[in-house]
Scaffold this motif. Structure first.
Motif, PDB file in Angstrom:
ATOM      1  N   LEU A  99       0.748  -1.088   0.053  1.00  0.00           N
ATOM      2  CA  LEU A  99       0.133  -0.125  -0.003  1.00  0.00           C
ATOM      3  C   LEU A  99       0.866   1.243   0.021  1.00  0.00           C
ATOM      4  O   LEU A  99       1.764   1.475   0.857  1.00  0.00           O
ATOM      5  N   LYS A 100       0.591   2.047  -1.009  1.00  0.00           N
ATOM      6  CA  LYS A 100       1.326   3.428  -1.075  1.00  0.00           C
ATOM      7  C   LYS A 100       0.359   4.604  -1.053  1.00  0.00           C
ATOM      8  O   LYS A 100      -0.767   4.476  -1.661  1.00  0.00           O
ATOM      9  N   ALA A 101       0.914   5.614  -0.508  1.00  0.00           N
ATOM     10  CA  ALA A 101      -0.066   6.922  -0.393  1.00  0.00           C
ATOM     11  C   ALA A 101       0.846   7.982  -1.334  1.00  0.00           C
ATOM     12  O   ALA A 101       2.035   8.134  -1.041  1.00  0.00           O
ATOM     13  N   PHE A 102       0.124   8.859  -2.057  1.00  0.00           N
ATOM     14  CA  PHE A 102       0.573   9.913  -2.475  1.00  0.00           C
ATOM     15  C   PHE A 102      -0.208  11.182  -2.203  1.00  0.00           C
ATOM     16  O   PHE A 102      -1.402  11.216  -1.920  1.00  0.00           O
ATOM     17  N   THR A 103       0.479  12.482  -2.303  1.00  0.00           N
ATOM     18  CA  THR A 103      -0.287  13.624  -1.727  1.00  0.00           C
ATOM     19  C   THR A 103       0.299  14.702  -2.794  1.00  0.00           C
ATOM     20  O   THR A 103       1.223  14.704  -3.349  1.00  0.00           O
ATOM     21  N   ALA A 104      -0.669  15.627  -2.988  1.00  0.00           N
ATOM     22  CA  ALA A 104      -0.641  16.849  -3.790  1.00  0.00           C
ATOM     23  C   ALA A 104      -0.999  17.970  -2.891  1.00  0.00           C
ATOM     24  O   ALA A 104      -1.963  17.889  -2.265  1.00  0.00           O
ATOM     25  N   SER A 105      -0.635  19.355  -3.352  1.00  0.00           N
ATOM     26  CA  SER A 105      -1.038  20.388  -2.420  1.00  0.00           C
ATOM     27  C   SER A 105      -0.851  21.790  -3.294  1.00  0.00           C
ATOM     28  O   SER A 105      -0.082  21.748  -4.189  1.00  0.00           O
ATOM     29  N   SER A 106      -1.524  22.745  -2.769  1.00  0.00           N
ATOM     30  CA  SER A 106      -1.373  24.019  -3.406  1.00  0.00           C
ATOM     31  C   SER A 106      -0.452  24.810  -2.438  1.00  0.00           C
ATOM     32  O   SER A 106       0.032  24.628  -1.154  1.00  0.00           O
ATOM     33  N   SER A 107      -0.301  26.125  -2.999  1.00  0.00           N
ATOM     34  CA  SER A 107       0.882  26.940  -2.220  1.00  0.00           C
ATOM     35  C   SER A 107      -0.020  28.362  -1.994  1.00  0.00           C
ATOM     36  O   SER A 107      -0.688  28.739  -2.812  1.00  0.00           O
ATOM     37  N   SER A 147      -4.763  26.151   6.503  1.00  0.00           N
ATOM     38  CA  SER A 147      -3.669  27.178   6.511  1.00  0.00           C
ATOM     39  C   SER A 147      -2.290  26.486   6.193  1.00  0.00           C
ATOM     40  O   SER A 147      -2.281  25.326   6.268  1.00  0.00           O
ATOM     41  N   GLY A 148      -1.367  27.562   5.947  1.00  0.00           N
ATOM     42  CA  GLY A 148      -0.037  27.137   5.579  1.00  0.00           C
ATOM     43  C   GLY A 148       0.722  26.113   6.785  1.00  0.00           C
ATOM     44  O   GLY A 148       0.457  26.648   7.954  1.00  0.00           O
ATOM     45  N   ASP A 149       0.967  24.981   6.429  1.00  0.00           N
ATOM     46  CA  ASP A 149       1.660  24.060   7.649  1.00  0.00           C
ATOM     47  C   ASP A 149       1.915  22.805   6.788  1.00  0.00           C
ATOM     48  O   ASP A 149       1.727  22.523   5.646  1.00  0.00           O
ATOM     49  N   ALA A 158       2.306  16.090   3.491  1.00  0.00           N
ATOM     50  CA  ALA A 158       1.982  17.165   2.539  1.00  0.00           C
ATOM     51  C   ALA A 158       2.097  18.455   3.130  1.00  0.00           C
ATOM     52  O   ALA A 158       2.187  18.811   4.504  1.00  0.00           O
ATOM     53  N   GLU A 159       2.382  19.559   2.445  1.00  0.00           N
ATOM     54  CA  GLU A 159       2.677  20.761   2.993  1.00  0.00           C
ATOM     55  C   GLU A 159       1.986  22.037   2.141  1.00  0.00           C
ATOM     56  O   GLU A 159       2.103  21.817   0.758  1.00  0.00           O
ATOM     57  N   ILE A 160       1.328  22.797   2.650  1.00  0.00           N
ATOM     58  CA  ILE A 160       0.574  23.983   1.927  1.00  0.00           C
ATOM     59  C   ILE A 160       1.936  25.302   2.574  1.00  0.00           C
ATOM     60  O   ILE A 160       1.944  25.539   3.429  1.00  0.00           O
ATOM     61  N   ARG A 161       2.818  25.428   1.656  1.00  0.00           N
ATOM     62  CA  ARG A 161       3.823  26.598   2.016  1.00  0.00           C
ATOM     63  C   ARG A 161       3.428  27.943   1.980  1.00  0.00           C
ATOM     64  O   ARG A 161       2.365  28.342   1.405  1.00  0.00           O
ATOM     65  N   THR A 162       4.219  28.814   2.801  1.00  0.00           N
ATOM     66  CA  THR A 162       4.010  30.148   2.988  1.00  0.00           C
ATOM     67  C   THR A 162       5.171  30.877   2.317  1.00  0.00           C
ATOM     68  O   THR A 162       6.225  30.177   2.218  1.00  0.00           O
ATOM     69  N   ALA A 163       5.056  32.063   2.036  1.00  0.00           N
ATOM     70  CA  ALA A 163       6.175  32.810   1.584  1.00  0.00           C
ATOM     71  C   ALA A 163       6.320  34.032   2.429  1.00  0.00           C
ATOM     72  O   ALA A 163       5.417  35.005   2.460  1.00  0.00           O
ATOM     73  N   PRO A 164       7.219  34.311   2.933  1.00  0.00           N
ATOM     74  CA  PRO A 164       8.576  33.621   3.170  1.00  0.00           C
ATOM     75  C   PRO A 164       7.976  32.361   4.579  1.00  0.00           C
ATOM     76  O   PRO A 164       7.206  32.770   5.149  1.00  0.00           O
ATOM     77  N   GLU A 165       8.670  31.288   4.435  1.00  0.00           N
ATOM     78  CA  GLU A 165       8.392  30.015   5.225  1.00  0.00           C
ATOM     79  C   GLU A 165       8.877  30.218   6.694  1.00  0.00           C
ATOM     80  O   GLU A 165       9.970  30.536   6.759  1.00  0.00           O
ATOM     81  N   MET A 166       8.022  30.091   7.683  1.00  0.00           N
ATOM     82  CA  MET A 166       8.370  30.076   9.038  1.00  0.00           C
ATOM     83  C   MET A 166       8.380  28.570   9.462  1.00  0.00           C
ATOM     84  O   MET A 166       7.625  27.818   9.247  1.00  0.00           O
ATOM     85  N   THR A 167       9.673  28.068  10.066  1.00  0.00           N
ATOM     86  CA  THR A 167       9.768  26.897  10.760  1.00  0.00           C
ATOM     87  C   THR A 167       9.891  26.842  12.179  1.00  0.00           C
ATOM     88  O   THR A 167      10.663  27.723  12.808  1.00  0.00           O
TER      89      THR A 167
END
Length: 491
Positions: free
Chosen positions: A86-94, A133-135, A153-162
């Motif tokens: 079993l394999k899982a894949f993800t896609a996301s927006s920014s 939200s971005g995370d 998966a990740e919804i990225r922000t600009a600039p990214e805070m970690t």
């Protein structure tokens, strides 16, 4: 005689060992025995000896059936399959951190067994999730058979805070700590914890679930969660709340597996008597053990020990050599005789019980090997248990074999028989030995019991009153057991 394999339960997930196969045989003579093999090229490994074989991984299997005449036949090879991994894949927006419009995450899966279920760390349970939200997110994918895999998966922000956190778990109570390290985003940063604190780092924290929201100058918040686990106390289980000891008995308690760095204190009726993880107890009293583990946490356990002025023994005689397919008799020679006796016989297909009472058990062993049989005695609240190993042979393995009673017991007679309760017993042995005589009624009641010591010849006079009917006079020693039937009438 023929046999073929059927699949009872397929392998649920790739790499698991939960398949189950069944042997279907017909023809031949008598009962069938089975031997399973797993075949991997030239490597053939045994996989079971029952009709059904379980806990199997995917692979090629063969079963051999053997009938009562020893005829052996192999089945055709059977391929036990497993689903694809079993394999899982993800896609996301920014997005930017100012809004969540048109943001989405989407998961898909392949392999395993459809349909699939999805669970995101956001709490959503659909393949596609919108307006987040971005995370960073994680999705748990499960198929129809309960197989699971994860993807992120990740919804990225600009600039990214970690945000990075490190936690010091509590050793006992309010001594946990959390440190926060922020990278990226736009300084200065503001911190808001779920308990109202606005400090960056935290100290003197109890166990619990914590979350902190970090907001940069561009008003882009990031939240992170931290769990401080409750310190596990040294769990002390001393068994039942009350333990009864009888004459000559002792009980051992050992709590060393709790924490190898712990300190121990044992108290009897409030007085310290040991500072070791293990103690041996043979006196009554209220016992308490206190443990301070390597983290400084304290635990304790207690048990009430009582002592009865009663004797208890569990013992039985059995021939040192047992012959396959012949009756082996085990005789209860516990002294004093307990109120209740229970034979401990394994649930083993190679053991057949012919007859069993509190006084004896007759067993037939079907295979040459070692067997362990036990006897549990109880009188009041006193308990005693003994186990003995019996080695079973074929008669031709020991051609000089002769039942021990034929060699050791020269003579065992009672006269007159019938009698009126007065009779003489003569015993002649091949060597000096202690002997126990037990007169038993047909209902199992013990009428008379005697121990004879240190001789090879005994002559005993009996004078038994108020008896009528058939009685069993049982003789038992370390090397032999046998019995005589007596007909008595003293009324």
């Amino acid at each position: 005689l023929e046999v073929f394999i059927s699949e009872t339960s397929s392998v649920s997930c790739s790499g698991r060992s939960d398949g189950r196969l069944s042997a279907n045989s017909r023809g031949g003579v008598g009962n069938h025995e089975y031997v399973w093999y797993r075949i991997n090229g030239n490597n053939v490994k045994q996989a079971g000896t029952l009709k059904d074989a379980g806990n199997l991984p995917a692979g090629t299997y063969r079963v051999q059936v053997i009938d009562g005449n020893g005829i052996a036949v192999n089945s055709p090879d059977f391929e036990l399959a497993e689903p694809a991994a079993l394999k899982a894949f993800t896609a996301s927006s920014s997005i930017s951190c100012q809004g969540t419009e048109n943001t989405w995450l989407e998961a898909s899966a392949e392999g395993g067994t459809a349909p699939y279920c999805y669970l995101w760390t956001s709490g959503h349970q659909t393949a596609r999730v919108e307006n987040l939200s971005g995370d960073k997110y994680m999705v748990l994918v499960a198929d129809a058979r309960g197989c699971e895999t994860k993807a992120t998966a990740e919804i990225r922000t600009a600039p990214e805070m970690t945000v990075e956190t490190s936690a010091v778990q509590p050793l006992c109570v309010d001594d946990g700590a959390i440190a926060v390290n922020v990278k990226g985003g736009i300084a200065p940063y503001k911190f808001l914890w779920n308990d109202g604190s606005i400090d960056k780092n935290r100290n003197n924290l109890p166990a619990g679930n914590y979350s902190v929201t970090i907001t940069g100058a561009n008003e882009c918040p990031v939240q992170t969660d931290i769990k401080l686990d409750k310190a596990k106390p040294a769990s002390l289980d001393l068994g039942n709340d009350r333990t009864v000891l009888c004459n000559g008995q002792q009980v051992v308690f050992n709590v060393s597996d709790i924490d190898g760095m712990a300190n121990y204190k044992w108290f009897r009726n409030g007085a310290l008597f040991a500072e070791t993880p293990a103690v041996s107890i043979n006196e009554e009293g209220l016992y308490i053990v206190e443990v301070v583990n390597s983290k400084g946490c304290r635990s304790e356990g207690s048990i009430d020990i009582s002592v009865e002025n009663s004797s208890i023994e569990a013992d039985f005689t059995v021939a040192t050599k047992a012959i396959r397919y012949e009756i082996t008799k085990l005789v209860n020679v516990s002294y004093p005789y307990p109120d209740k006796a229970e034979w401990i016989i394994p649930n083993d297909p190679d053991i057949s019980i012919i007859d069993m009472t509190d006084e004896y058990v007759e067993i037939v062993f079907r295979e040459k090997r070692s067997y362990t049989i036990g006897l549990r005695s109880s009188t009041g609240e006193c308990r005693a248990v003994i186990y003995k190993q019996i080695d079973v042979y074929d008669r031709y393995d020991i051609p000089e074999y002769e039942p021990e009673e034929n060699v050791f017991l020269k003579s065992f007679i009672a006269y007159p028989n019938p009698n009126k309760g007065q009779f003489t017993v003569k015993i002649e042995l091949g060597a000096k030995a202690d002997v126990r005589l037990r007169l038993i009624s047909i209902t199992g009641s013990i009428i008379d019991e005697r121990e004879l010591k240190g001789s090879s010849y005994y002559e005993i006079l009996y004078n038994i009153n108020n008896v009528q009917g058939i009685y069993l006079l049982q003789l038992a020693s370390e090397k032999v057991e046998t019995s005589l039937k007596l007909l008595m009438d003293s009324f």
